[in-house]
Scaffold this motif. Structure first.
Motif, PDB file in Angstrom:
ATOM      1  N   SER A   1       0.808  -1.217   0.000  1.00  0.00           N
ATOM      2  CA  SER A   1       0.000   0.000   0.000  1.00  0.00           C
ATOM      3  C   SER A   1       0.842   1.268   0.000  1.00  0.00           C
ATOM      4  O   SER A   1       0.283   2.366  -0.033  1.00  0.00           O
ATOM      5  N   ARG A   2       2.167   1.146   0.050  1.00  0.00           N
ATOM      6  CA  ARG A   2       3.053   2.311   0.066  1.00  0.00           C
ATOM      7  C   ARG A   2       4.147   2.167  -0.975  1.00  0.00           C
ATOM      8  O   ARG A   2       4.563   1.058  -1.313  1.00  0.00           O
TER       9      ARG A   2
ATOM     10  N   GLU B   1       1.785   6.757   0.904  1.00  0.00           N
ATOM     11  CA  GLU B   1       0.628   5.934   0.567  1.00  0.00           C
ATOM     12  C   GLU B   1       0.339   5.983  -0.933  1.00  0.00           C
ATOM     13  O   GLU B   1       0.324   7.055  -1.548  1.00  0.00           O
TER      14      GLU B   1
ATOM     15  N   SER C   1       2.421   6.893  -5.701  1.00  0.00           N
ATOM     16  CA  SER C   1       2.007   7.738  -4.573  1.00  0.00           C
ATOM     17  C   SER C   1       1.985   9.217  -4.941  1.00  0.00           C
ATOM     18  O   SER C   1       1.684  10.064  -4.086  1.00  0.00           O
TER      19      SER C   1
ATOM     20  N   ARG D   1       0.967  -0.578 -11.696  1.00  0.00           N
ATOM     21  CA  ARG D   1       1.962  -1.023 -10.722  1.00  0.00           C
ATOM     22  C   ARG D   1       3.177  -1.689 -11.382  1.00  0.00           C
ATOM     23  O   ARG D   1       4.057  -2.183 -10.674  1.00  0.00           O
TER      24      ARG D   1
END
Length: 220
Positions: A42-43, A49, A115, A103
């Protein structure tokens, strides 16, 4: 004059051989780009974040915009983009990319786009794994920007696998350096306009010495 000759002429005629040496401080020889993988978690690599979307910000002085995380991250990275536009070359359509949702990354630092805490300027001109894309005079400006931001932002040209188009927030959210430098920039932005982007001279001898010292300190 072909491109190779032009590069040699600009570097020699301007007398910036020292700047070329500074530009390579801390950078290992370029290596083959790693294979793409999916970033998990998640980071991003710098501790921020991962965002499903990010706000679009106009880059002052240009007609370009970039999607970034809000607050201190946007303050720092927009400052980099503004100075590039004012002091290196005019930003054009497609030159700047920030937040993205895919991603797929080739190197951990590319997760910072997820992020909104990193941007790339002209990634086609300065791709992952390539070095020495900037002229010596341009490197003087890059080094001055990094010194002025006091380590709150780092440049991909100094990574083991270089990516000279890449700039990222160097610390986690709330880090004192990130907050302090962003506050300084906010003061310039709200002041009379005689400091910060558009009002600096990266070639001032005192600034050159400071930038050289900072680069050596960061490389050690």
């Amino acid at each position: 004059m072909n491109e190779l000759t032009r590069r040699h002429f600009v570097g020699a005629a301007a007398g910036f051989a020292g700047a070329a040496a500074i530009g390579s401080l801390g950078a290992a020889p370029a290596s083959a780009a790693p294979r793409r993988t999916d970033w998990a978690g998640s980071r991003s690599a710098n501790g921020w974040e991962i965002l499903p979307e990010a706000k679009s910000y106009r880059i002052e002085g240009s007609d370009q915009s970039v999607h970034l995380a809000g607050g201190t991250a946007a303050t720092l990275l927009l400052y980099v983009a503004r100075r590039f536009h004012y002091e290196i070359d005019q930003l054009r359509d497609g030159d700047v990319r920030g937040h993205r949702t895919s991603r797929r990354v080739q190197d951990p630092h590319e997760s910072n786009y997820l992020s909104g805490t990193a941007l790339e300027i002209r990634p086609q001109a300065y791709p992952l794994g390539a070095k020495d894309g900037f002229y010596p005079r341009e490197l003087v400006v890059v080094r001055d920007i990094l010194a002025e931001l006091d380590g709150a932002v780092v440049w991909g040209g100094d990574f083991a696998t270089p990516k000279e188009s890449h700039f990222e927030v160097a610390h986690k959210p709330g880090h004192p350096k990130v907050k302090g430098v962003a506050r300084k920039i906010d003061g310039w932005n709200s002041g009379p306009g005689n400091e910060g982007a558009g009002a600096t001279d990266a070639f001032d001898p005192a600034r050159r010495r400071r930038a050289t010292s900072f680069a050596r300190r960061m490389a050690s």
